[in-house]
Design an enzyme around this catalytic site. Structure first.
Site, mmCIF file in Angstrom:
data_model
loop_
_atom_site.group_PDB
_atom_site.id
_atom_site.type_symbol
_atom_site.label_atom_id
_atom_site.label_comp_id
_atom_site.label_asym_id
_atom_site.label_seq_id
_atom_site.Cartn_x
_atom_site.Cartn_y
_atom_site.Cartn_z
ATOM 1 N N GLY A 116 -4.220 0.199 -15.853
ATOM 2 C CA GLY A 116 -5.571 0.920 -16.184
ATOM 3 C C GLY A 116 -6.036 0.024 -16.867
ATOM 4 O O GLY A 116 -5.926 -0.102 -18.266
ATOM 5 N N CYS B 38 -1.083 10.880 -6.811
ATOM 6 C CA CYS B 38 -2.434 10.783 -6.249
ATOM 7 C C CYS B 38 -3.339 11.796 -6.493
ATOM 8 O O CYS B 38 -3.194 13.030 -6.137
ATOM 9 C CB CYS B 38 -2.319 10.471 -4.565
ATOM 10 S SG CYS B 38 -3.783 10.355 -4.129
ATOM 11 N N GLY C 12 -7.818 8.879 -0.463
ATOM 12 C CA GLY C 12 -7.311 9.747 0.479
ATOM 13 C C GLY C 12 -6.022 9.199 1.071
ATOM 14 O O GLY C 12 -5.571 9.492 2.187
ATOM 15 N N LYS D 277 0.872 -1.227 -0.062
ATOM 16 C CA LYS D 277 0.285 -0.104 0.004
ATOM 17 C C LYS D 277 0.790 1.282 0.171
ATOM 18 O O LYS D 277 2.087 1.447 0.710
ATOM 19 C CB LYS D 277 -0.780 0.006 1.231
ATOM 20 C CG LYS D 277 -1.913 1.023 1.468
ATOM 21 C CD LYS D 277 -3.090 0.954 0.323
ATOM 22 C CE LYS D 277 -4.147 1.694 0.657
ATOM 23 N NZ LYS D 277 -3.661 3.143 0.119
ATOM 24 N N SER D 278 0.604 2.063 -0.636
ATOM 25 C CA SER D 278 1.254 3.442 -0.771
ATOM 26 C C SER D 278 1.220 4.197 0.727
ATOM 27 O O SER D 278 0.025 4.294 1.334
ATOM 28 C CB SER D 278 0.703 4.596 -1.859
ATOM 29 O OG SER D 278 0.739 4.017 -3.013
ATOM 30 N N ILE E 63 -0.662 3.933 -15.850
ATOM 31 C CA ILE E 63 -0.909 5.262 -15.193
ATOM 32 C C ILE E 63 -1.864 5.260 -13.932
ATOM 33 O O ILE E 63 -2.240 4.199 -13.615
ATOM 34 C CB ILE E 63 -1.995 6.083 -15.985
ATOM 35 C CG1 ILE E 63 -3.312 5.415 -16.398
ATOM 36 C CG2 ILE E 63 -1.328 6.468 -17.231
ATOM 37 C CD1 ILE E 63 -4.649 6.196 -17.063
#
Length: 316
Positions: free
Chosen positions: A253, A134, A74, A47-48, A196
């Site tokens: 994507g 983001c 978010g 996870k980012s 992307i």
């Protein structure tokens, strides 16, 4: 003999090019373990992360729609140390396993530099992905749409970061922007670019209730799925034509089938990330996409991906 999807990515070899997109099915150690051991994903990404635990935007913040999804998550995550501890423990327990991709997405330049310094100083031996794209943090613009700021950040990062690093990019829509961003990226020893992230600030409406479907940002959110595949393919193709050959491309994507995967590879992608479809179907999607991709390759007579990767034909 069936097609071989084995994919070499720098010093790593994966059984196939499929992996999750950071943000989907990778919040917890349990989810990461499932991607690692219990499905047909060739690789996976964390996870980012932000330096500390982040709750993310208020719910509802994800909504599946007929041809994809809209989200305004978010950047919810368990914090940088949670994911670093996991990947370092994994390296000790299973030294021969495939290298992990580790995503960082700080809320500021300082956040990103702090996390990258920690990764550089750690024993982490995988690939780092710096998320410059983001679109769903209120008040925070997408960094990679600011070309001067992107150059400044990468200059700072590569002054100390010596491990393999890729960047996740937003979609671009103009040849001038492809040219400008490629000229910046080509100045650095990047391992890869990821094309992307979601198409930012779309809007989906529930006609029955006459309302938006996600709460943050008055309903504006990132669009994924079928809607974005043509844009994703265009970005993969455009950067494949402009980046120096040592910079690889991860295609992201609209990948929900073997055909979608084939198209991304044909445009020049080396690895493939699945987001919306993984959210809808769960990790079982990887086995299905893998099978469908092999069937397409068998039908066309391709034994390996390298036989057609990046060889999309133009009309003479």
């Amino acid at each position: 003999m069936s097609a071989d999807l084995t994919t070499k990515f720098f010093n790593a070899t994966y059984t196939n090019p499929l992996m999750n997109a950071s943000g989907v099915y990778c919040m917890s150690v349990e989810e990461l373990e499932e991607l690692d051991h219990n499905c047909n994903a060739g690789a996976f990404i964390t996870k980012s992360s932000t330096p500390q635990f982040r709750q993310g935007n208020p719910e509802p913040r994800y909504y599946p729609v007929p041809l994809g999804s809209i989200n305004s998550m978010g950047l919810p995550n368990k914090g940088f140390d949670y994911y670093l501890d996991y990947v370092l423990n994994r390296q000790v327990i299973d030294k021969d396993n495939k290298p992990v991709f580790f995503s960082v997405a700080g809320m500021s330049i300082a956040d990103n530099l702090e996390m990258l310094h920690k990764l550089q100083d750690s024993e982490f031996n995988g690939f780092t992905e710096l998320n410059l794209s983001c679109p769903n943090v209120p008040g925070k613009p997408q960094v990679a749409y600011d070309f001067d700021l992107t150059l400044e950040i990468l200059t700072q990062v590569f002054s100390f970061f010596k491990k393999p690093l890729g960047v996740k990019l937003p979609p671009y829509f103009d040849f001038a922007h492809f040219d400008t961003m490629a000229s910046i990226l080509n100045q650095f020893p990047l391992a890869y670019v990821n094309c992307i992230n979601s198409v930012g600030n779309g809007l989906y409406i529930d006609v029955e209730s006459e309302t938006v479907v996600v709460k943050p940002k008055n309903g504006f959110g990132g669009i994924g799925g079928d809607y974005v595949k043509p844009t994703a393919l265009a970005n993969v193709r455009a950067f494949q034509q402009r980046l120096k050959p040592e910079i690889k491309i991860i295609g992201t994507g609209g990948i929900k089938s073997g055909q979608d995967a084939f198209e991304h590879l044909l445009c020049g992608a080396t690895m493939l990330q699945v987001g919306t479809q993984l959210m809808k179907e769960g990790p079982v999607c990887f086995a299905r996409i893998e099978t469908e991709l092999k069937e397409i390759m068998d039908k066309k007579g391709y034994k390996t991906i390298d036989e057609f990767r990046g060889k999309l034909k133009s009309i003479e």
